[in-house]
Write a protein that holds these residues in place. Structure first.
Motif, PDB file in Angstrom:
ATOM      1  N   GLN A 131      53.227  35.611  64.112  1.00  0.00           N
ATOM      2  CA  GLN A 131      53.998  34.428  64.529  1.00  0.00           C
ATOM      3  C   GLN A 131      54.836  33.903  63.342  1.00  0.00           C
ATOM      4  O   GLN A 131      55.983  33.524  63.495  1.00  0.00           O
ATOM      5  N   PHE A 132      54.214  33.892  62.162  1.00  0.00           N
ATOM      6  CA  PHE A 132      54.956  33.432  60.977  1.00  0.00           C
ATOM      7  C   PHE A 132      56.167  34.330  60.715  1.00  0.00           C
ATOM      8  O   PHE A 132      57.246  33.847  60.374  1.00  0.00           O
ATOM      9  N   VAL A 133      55.974  35.641  60.880  1.00  0.00           N
ATOM     10  CA  VAL A 133      57.086  36.573  60.633  1.00  0.00           C
ATOM     11  C   VAL A 133      58.223  36.271  61.611  1.00  0.00           C
ATOM     12  O   VAL A 133      59.393  36.190  61.224  1.00  0.00           O
ATOM     13  N   THR A 134      57.877  36.026  62.871  1.00  0.00           N
ATOM     14  CA  THR A 134      58.908  35.733  63.872  1.00  0.00           C
ATOM     15  C   THR A 134      59.686  34.472  63.496  1.00  0.00           C
ATOM     16  O   THR A 134      60.921  34.471  63.511  1.00  0.00           O
ATOM     17  N   VAL A 135      58.979  33.400  63.131  1.00  0.00           N
ATOM     18  CA  VAL A 135      59.720  32.162  62.835  1.00  0.00           C
ATOM     19  C   VAL A 135      60.464  32.268  61.508  1.00  0.00           C
ATOM     20  O   VAL A 135      61.542  31.705  61.353  1.00  0.00           O
ATOM     21  N   LYS A 136      59.912  33.031  60.575  1.00  0.00           N
ATOM     22  CA  LYS A 136      60.629  33.166  59.292  1.00  0.00           C
ATOM     23  C   LYS A 136      61.933  33.937  59.486  1.00  0.00           C
ATOM     24  O   LYS A 136      62.939  33.636  58.845  1.00  0.00           O
ATOM     25  N   GLN A 137      61.927  34.914  60.411  1.00  0.00           N
ATOM     26  CA  GLN A 137      63.176  35.631  60.677  1.00  0.00           C
ATOM     27  C   GLN A 137      64.261  34.660  61.121  1.00  0.00           C
ATOM     28  O   GLN A 137      65.401  34.734  60.681  1.00  0.00           O
ATOM     29  N   GLY A 138      63.875  33.726  61.972  1.00  0.00           N
ATOM     30  CA  GLY A 138      64.850  32.735  62.433  1.00  0.00           C
ATOM     31  C   GLY A 138      65.241  31.758  61.340  1.00  0.00           C
ATOM     32  O   GLY A 138      66.329  31.184  61.371  1.00  0.00           O
ATOM     33  N   THR A 139      64.356  31.540  60.378  1.00  0.00           N
ATOM     34  CA  THR A 139      64.620  30.562  59.329  1.00  0.00           C
ATOM     35  C   THR A 139      65.545  31.124  58.253  1.00  0.00           C
ATOM     36  O   THR A 139      66.555  30.518  57.910  1.00  0.00           O
ATOM     37  N   ASP A 140      65.184  32.287  57.691  1.00  0.00           N
ATOM     38  CA  ASP A 140      65.997  32.792  56.564  1.00  0.00           C
ATOM     39  C   ASP A 140      65.963  34.315  56.412  1.00  0.00           C
ATOM     40  O   ASP A 140      66.286  34.819  55.331  1.00  0.00           O
ATOM     41  N   LEU A 141      65.575  35.019  57.455  1.00  0.00           N
ATOM     42  CA  LEU A 141      65.490  36.492  57.456  1.00  0.00           C
ATOM     43  C   LEU A 141      64.413  37.040  56.520  1.00  0.00           C
ATOM     44  O   LEU A 141      63.536  37.758  56.929  1.00  0.00           O
ATOM     45  N   HIS A 142      64.508  36.674  55.231  1.00  0.00           N
ATOM     46  CA  HIS A 142      63.472  37.115  54.282  1.00  0.00           C
ATOM     47  C   HIS A 142      63.573  36.278  53.020  1.00  0.00           C
ATOM     48  O   HIS A 142      64.560  35.577  52.801  1.00  0.00           O
ATOM     49  N   SER A 143      62.545  36.401  52.168  1.00  0.00           N
ATOM     50  CA  SER A 143      62.552  35.636  50.920  1.00  0.00           C
ATOM     51  C   SER A 143      63.435  36.339  49.886  1.00  0.00           C
ATOM     52  O   SER A 143      63.668  37.553  49.977  1.00  0.00           O
ATOM     53  N   ASN A 144      63.866  35.550  48.915  1.00  0.00           N
ATOM     54  CA  ASN A 144      64.748  36.045  47.859  1.00  0.00           C
ATOM     55  C   ASN A 144      64.205  37.349  47.254  1.00  0.00           C
ATOM     56  O   ASN A 144      63.186  37.354  46.564  1.00  0.00           O
ATOM     57  N   ILE A 145      64.910  38.446  47.551  1.00  0.00           N
ATOM     58  CA  ILE A 145      64.352  39.748  47.163  1.00  0.00           C
ATOM     59  C   ILE A 145      64.525  40.018  45.660  1.00  0.00           C
ATOM     60  O   ILE A 145      63.706  40.699  45.042  1.00  0.00           O
ATOM     61  N   LEU A 146      65.549  39.427  45.064  1.00  0.00           N
ATOM     62  CA  LEU A 146      65.725  39.594  43.616  1.00  0.00           C
ATOM     63  C   LEU A 146      64.541  38.948  42.874  1.00  0.00           C
ATOM     64  O   LEU A 146      63.934  39.566  41.996  1.00  0.00           O
ATOM     65  N   SER A 147      64.190  37.735  43.269  1.00  0.00           N
ATOM     66  CA  SER A 147      63.020  37.077  42.665  1.00  0.00           C
ATOM     67  C   SER A 147      61.762  37.917  42.873  1.00  0.00           C
ATOM     68  O   SER A 147      60.912  38.010  41.985  1.00  0.00           O
ATOM     69  N   GLN A 148      61.640  38.510  44.055  1.00  0.00           N
ATOM     70  CA  GLN A 148      60.423  39.300  44.331  1.00  0.00           C
ATOM     71  C   GLN A 148      60.329  40.500  43.395  1.00  0.00           C
ATOM     72  O   GLN A 148      59.263  40.812  42.863  1.00  0.00           O
TER      73      GLN A 148
END
Ligand SMILES: Cc1ncc(COP(=O)(O)O)c(C=O)c1O
Length: 404
Positions: free
Chosen positions: A260-277
């Motif tokens: 469920q978190f993955v689904t709502v996060k997709q709507g929020t910002d697609l993914h977290s800052n990948i450079l920081s990761q």
């Protein structure tokens, strides 16, 4: 023809969401001469600036095409692996990398919790005092808060039991390690009791572990998740152990909830800052992170002890302060009837800032309390700021009009 003055039509949730009181206060405290105990900033001298600069250059130069591309919502696999392994090593919890969702800071994790679990009017249980950022994040979804008083060893068990029975909250949000704002760490017994109460209910426990690694007294205690793995959503953060500007945190949750978190996060910002990761994953694999964390905890221990000593030397004895085992804050209470808003005004006039406790209470109260941050001032300024604050406290408490 001229249009009449425009009236913006905001969503009703904007009426129920408090503006961040901390940000308002921080505006007052921006002057360089201000000794501020009001904010919640880590000590910037402990940011691994040189190491991160070197890694950032390497990452962009070497893996730039990946590290600057769109990426998966769940997060960078090496980072998820590191988090799962750390849970295993330090907390003896059986966590797999798939259980972890990387977020843009644990503040985002709290927003996702709100999105997934709160309907308008949903009952939500929260510590009293509670973390202001969580109160703000959840308020956007218009819950009904039920406050559980926090004592020196954890949440008040009879109150929590009553709320669980009568209100059936969708979740109980708490910070068992070095709570923000109070600095309280729940005892092992308290953790067990909370888990036992929740076990017979449909209530999720949301365990915010932003400060778990910043422990300078005592041993690491078992997380709530270790008692109830299927019923706990745990959140973590790199803000306090690496740097908050990287905006990186995570959620560890049972599979069904995680989806469920993955689904709502997709709507929020697609993914977290990948450079920081990528940068954080490289930092964690190339540098001795335990040595780095020990440096942070040792420094915070010194800063905390310095503040406690200064308080003992200069505060009136009727002002009660606690002695945190970790984190970045301690909590002080003046006698009933005193106002920390008034103390704030007096202290600011002497170039010292505190954070009044009021915004941490979802049901009113707390006027006599305040939060003091010790991580963001050098020791000489801690001593000087607390000395001035002590003088103002003596003057204020002698003033017969202090409770007005
Ligand atoms: C208890 C708690 N949770 C979450 C956060 C948010 O942290 P992050 O920087 O990971 O978004 C903070 C920040 O101070 C905090 O104190």
């Amino acid at each position: 023809m001229l249009k009449a003055a425009m009236q913006y039509c905001y969503a009703t949730r904007m009426e129920t969401t408090p503006r961040s009181f901390i940000r308002e206060i921080l505006k007052v405290t921006e002057k360089p001469e201000m000794i501020s105990f009001a904010g919640g900033l880590p000590n910037p001298d402990l940011f691994p600036v040189e190491e991160l600069a070197e890694i950032a250059r390497d990452v962009i130069g070497g893996e730039g095409k990946k590290a600057l591309q769109y990426s998966t919502t769940e997060g960078h696999p090496p980072l998820r692996e590191w988090i799962a392994a750390r849970y295993k090593k330090y907390y003896h919890m059986d966590v797999s990398p798939e259980d972890i969702l990387i977020t843009n800071g644990s503040q985002q994790s709290l927003d996702l919790v709100g999105k997934v679990f709160i309907n308008q009017g949903s009952p939500v249980a929260i510590e009293r005092p509670g973390y202001l950022g969580a109160i703000q994040a959840f308020s956007l979804y218009e819950p009904r808060f039920h406050a559980v008083p926090l004592g020196a060893a954890g949440p008040d068990i009879p109150t929590l039991t009553g709320i669980m029975k009568k209100q059936r909250p969708v979740f109980f949000y708490g910070i068992p390690n070095s709570q923000n704002p109070s600095g309280v760490t729940w005892s092992q017994e308290s953790r067990r009791e909370v888990a036992e109460i929740a076990a017979d209910t449909q209530t999720i426990l949301v365990e915010d572990d932003a400060y778990g690694e910043i422990r300078f007294n005592g041993v690491h205690l078992p997380p709530l998740r270790s008692f109830l793995p299927d019923q706990v959503v745990m959140t973590g953060s790199f803000s306090k152990i690496i740097a908050p500007g990287l905006r990186m945190g995570w959620i560890c949750a049972p599979r069904e909830i995680r989806e469920q978190f993955v689904t709502v996060k997709q709507g929020t910002d697609l993914h977290s800052n990948i450079l920081s990761q990528h940068i954080i994953a490289r930092f964690l694999s190339e540098f001795p992170v335990d040595v780095h964390i020990r440096r942070i905890t040792e420094t915070y221990h010194r800063q905390c002890s310095c503040m406690i000593q200064a308080i003992q030397d200069s505060f009136p004895k009727c002002v009660a302060c606690n002695r945190p085992d970790g984190g970045m804050f301690l909590w002080a209470e003046m006698p009933e009837g005193c106002s920390s808003m008034k103390l704030f005004e007096r202290a600011v006039a002497r170039d010292v800032a505190i954070l009044p406790g009021v915004p941490f209470y979802t049901d009113g109260g707390g006027l006599n309390s305040m939060r003091l941050n010790f991580s963001n001032q050098p020791e000489d300024r801690i001593r000087e700021g607390i000395r001035r604050l002590g003088e103002e406290l003596h003057l204020y408490l002698e003033d017969p009009d202090h409770g007005g």
